[in-house]
Scaffold this motif. Structure first.
Motif, PDB file in Angstrom:
ATOM      1  N   ILE A 108       0.501  -0.823   0.095  1.00  0.00           N
ATOM      2  CA  ILE A 108      -0.016  -0.209  -0.114  1.00  0.00           C
ATOM      3  C   ILE A 108       0.551   1.243   0.000  1.00  0.00           C
ATOM      4  N   ALA A 109       1.950   1.056   1.014  1.00  0.00           N
ATOM      5  CA  ALA A 109       2.866   2.343   0.971  1.00  0.00           C
ATOM      6  C   ALA A 109       3.309   2.703  -0.534  1.00  0.00           C
ATOM      7  N   ILE A 110       3.662   1.517  -1.223  1.00  0.00           N
ATOM      8  CA  ILE A 110       4.444   2.006  -2.200  1.00  0.00           C
ATOM      9  C   ILE A 110       3.337   2.365  -3.683  1.00  0.00           C
ATOM     10  N   LEU A 111       2.451   1.802  -3.475  1.00  0.00           N
ATOM     11  CA  LEU A 111       1.212   2.439  -4.211  1.00  0.00           C
ATOM     12  C   LEU A 111       0.864   3.872  -4.209  1.00  0.00           C
ATOM     13  N   ASN A 112       0.772   4.171  -2.996  1.00  0.00           N
ATOM     14  CA  ASN A 112       0.718   5.647  -2.729  1.00  0.00           C
ATOM     15  C   ASN A 112       2.292   6.633  -3.552  1.00  0.00           C
ATOM     16  N   GLU A 113       2.994   6.019  -2.882  1.00  0.00           N
ATOM     17  CA  GLU A 113       4.307   6.768  -3.823  1.00  0.00           C
ATOM     18  C   GLU A 113       4.332   6.649  -5.593  1.00  0.00           C
ATOM     19  N   LEU A 114       4.016   5.711  -5.791  1.00  0.00           N
ATOM     20  CA  LEU A 114       3.435   5.525  -7.123  1.00  0.00           C
ATOM     21  C   LEU A 114       2.596   6.606  -7.968  1.00  0.00           C
ATOM     22  N   GLY A 115       0.974   7.443  -6.914  1.00  0.00           N
ATOM     23  CA  GLY A 115       1.028   8.669  -7.282  1.00  0.00           C
ATOM     24  C   GLY A 115      -1.156   7.472  -7.121  1.00  0.00           C
ATOM     25  N   TYR A 116      -0.811   6.529  -6.570  1.00  0.00           N
ATOM     26  CA  TYR A 116      -2.469   6.075  -6.346  1.00  0.00           C
ATOM     27  C   TYR A 116      -2.891   6.899  -4.845  1.00  0.00           C
ATOM     28  N   ARG A 117      -3.994   6.635  -4.919  1.00  0.00           N
ATOM     29  CA  ARG A 117      -4.724   7.097  -3.508  1.00  0.00           C
ATOM     30  C   ARG A 117      -5.074   5.862  -2.318  1.00  0.00           C
ATOM     31  N   LEU A 137      -6.671  -4.597  -4.691  1.00  0.00           N
ATOM     32  CA  LEU A 137      -7.176  -4.622  -6.044  1.00  0.00           C
ATOM     33  C   LEU A 137      -8.667  -4.199  -5.617  1.00  0.00           C
ATOM     34  N   ASP A 138      -9.520  -4.647  -4.817  1.00  0.00           N
ATOM     35  CA  ASP A 138     -10.454  -3.903  -4.727  1.00  0.00           C
ATOM     36  C   ASP A 138     -11.040  -2.468  -4.816  1.00  0.00           C
ATOM     37  N   TYR A 139     -10.066  -2.261  -3.767  1.00  0.00           N
ATOM     38  CA  TYR A 139     -10.401  -0.648  -3.601  1.00  0.00           C
ATOM     39  C   TYR A 139     -10.058   0.027  -4.843  1.00  0.00           C
ATOM     40  N   LEU A 141     -10.784  -0.785  -7.574  1.00  0.00           N
ATOM     41  CA  LEU A 141     -11.571  -0.527  -8.267  1.00  0.00           C
ATOM     42  C   LEU A 141     -12.685   0.145  -7.842  1.00  0.00           C
ATOM     43  N   LYS A 142     -13.388   0.128  -6.639  1.00  0.00           N
ATOM     44  CA  LYS A 142     -14.230   0.845  -5.966  1.00  0.00           C
ATOM     45  C   LYS A 142     -13.987   1.819  -6.429  1.00  0.00           C
ATOM     46  N   THR A 143     -12.952   2.711  -5.836  1.00  0.00           N
ATOM     47  CA  THR A 143     -12.622   4.173  -6.558  1.00  0.00           C
ATOM     48  C   THR A 143     -12.197   4.884  -7.224  1.00  0.00           C
ATOM     49  N   GLY A 144     -12.246   3.766  -8.541  1.00  0.00           N
ATOM     50  CA  GLY A 144     -11.781   4.163 -10.418  1.00  0.00           C
ATOM     51  C   GLY A 144     -10.517   4.495 -10.298  1.00  0.00           C
ATOM     52  N   GLN A 145      -9.721   4.024  -9.593  1.00  0.00           N
ATOM     53  CA  GLN A 145      -8.113   3.829  -9.767  1.00  0.00           C
ATOM     54  C   GLN A 145      -7.780   2.922 -11.104  1.00  0.00           C
ATOM     55  N   SER A 146      -9.058   1.761 -11.059  1.00  0.00           N
ATOM     56  CA  SER A 146      -8.124   0.466 -11.145  1.00  0.00           C
ATOM     57  C   SER A 146      -9.609   0.364 -12.680  1.00  0.00           C
ATOM     58  N   LYS A 147      -9.849  -0.051 -13.884  1.00  0.00           N
ATOM     59  CA  LYS A 147     -10.834  -0.306 -14.625  1.00  0.00           C
ATOM     60  C   LYS A 147     -11.141  -1.864 -14.295  1.00  0.00           C
ATOM     61  N   THR A 148     -10.101  -2.992 -13.741  1.00  0.00           N
ATOM     62  CA  THR A 148     -10.852  -4.320 -13.608  1.00  0.00           C
ATOM     63  C   THR A 148      -9.827  -4.926 -12.268  1.00  0.00           C
ATOM     64  N   LEU A 149     -10.109  -6.037 -11.671  1.00  0.00           N
ATOM     65  CA  LEU A 149      -9.971  -6.464 -10.420  1.00  0.00           C
ATOM     66  C   LEU A 149      -8.139  -7.009 -11.009  1.00  0.00           C
TER      67      LEU A 149
END
Length: 271
Positions: A108-117, A137-139, A141-149
């Motif tokens: 999660i920390a890495i994803l936040n560093e990459l610019g995801y929320r 991955l579900d989060y 998807l639910k927040t529109g940051q990914s198109k599919t799981l």
């Protein structure tokens, strides 16, 4: 009639559905016998057995322990059924869950560093005792940051050498077999075809292995034949199941789609 699915996960670990909704679907599918095999935990095991009775389904306590064969450098999953105590399973499983949760927090920390929320507290709301990558991955998807799981983020970040493609150190597979046996359960090697760990069977039998999974979504006809041969050689009973995770699995299988052979009735005898 015996229609058994002995490999089912719930929202206690990494399934998108809770036990009650799974049992509703299992009843519709005509399932007569079932085991919830949540990863590395016995949490709610007896509650699930009692809940299954309300749907006319006979259930047994279950678990799937994540392990490793350090001699052959292979992952191994050990299913446990019908345990009457939890001390040894929880000693090993609790440590695995702790490591897995820490691993996911790093991801999660890495994803936040990459610019995801990805706020940790929001992902925790989707999870139970432990965060799994499916919850992350579900989060997304639910927040529109990914198109599919299981789309680009999964393939490029969590797999194939991506920045979140790292894992934890797992317990020894033979120790997991011994833990299940010490807690009064029956130990079964899960989907050896998927893991490619047939070579571990001899040592697992020496540790107390009782059965081997025959029917599984990942098993080919050749795998099933090979499993039968090992079962006959070592006097192991055969089990089977859908490895159900709801929508948290890339290759979604239906409850009861991979039924357990009748020799798996051993799981329910005197339990």
């Amino acid at each position: 009639m015996y229609l058994a699915d002995l490999h089912v996960h719930s929202s206690v670990s990494d399934c998108s559905m809770d036990a009650e909704n799974i049992l509703k679907e299992a009843e519709k599918a005509g399932i007569t016998h079932l085991a919830f095999t949540d990863h590395d935990t016995t949490e709610q095991a007896w509650e699930h057995v009692e809940l299954a009775k309300e749907y006319g389904i006979r259930a047994v306590t279950g678990v799937e322990m994540s392990a490793y064969d350090y001699r052959k450098d292979r992952k191994v999953h050990i299913l446990g059924y019908g345990y009457t105590k939890t001390k040894y399973i929880e000693q090993i499983g609790g440590e695995t869950l702790r490591k897995r949760n820490e691993n996911c927090l790093k991801q999660i920390a890495i994803l936040n560093e990459l610019g995801y929320r990805v706020p940790v507290e929001e992902v925790e709301k989707l999870a139970g005792r432990c965060i799994y990558k499916q919850h992350i991955l579900d989060y997304l998807l639910k927040t529109g940051q990914s198109k599919t799981l299981f789309g680009d983020i999964y393939k490029n970040i969590f797999k194939n050498g991506g920045p979140c493609d790292f894992d934890i150190e797992y317990p020894d597979a033979e120790d997991c077999v011994r833990a299940i046996k010490a807690d009064g359960g029956l130990a079964v090697l899960a989907h050896p075809g998927q893991m490619g760990n047939y070579s571990a069977i001899h040592r697992l039998v020496e540790a107390g292995l009782d059965g081997i999974e025959y029917n599984h979504p990942s098993h080919s006809a050749a795998d099933r034949k090979r499993v039968e041969e090992y079962a006959k050689s070592y006097s192991l009973f055969l089990t089977g199941g859908s490895d159900f995770h709801g929508r948290y699995e890339k290759t979604q299988s239906s409850l009861g789609e991979y039924p357990a052979p009748e020799s798996s009735l051993a799981v329910f005898e005197n339990r």
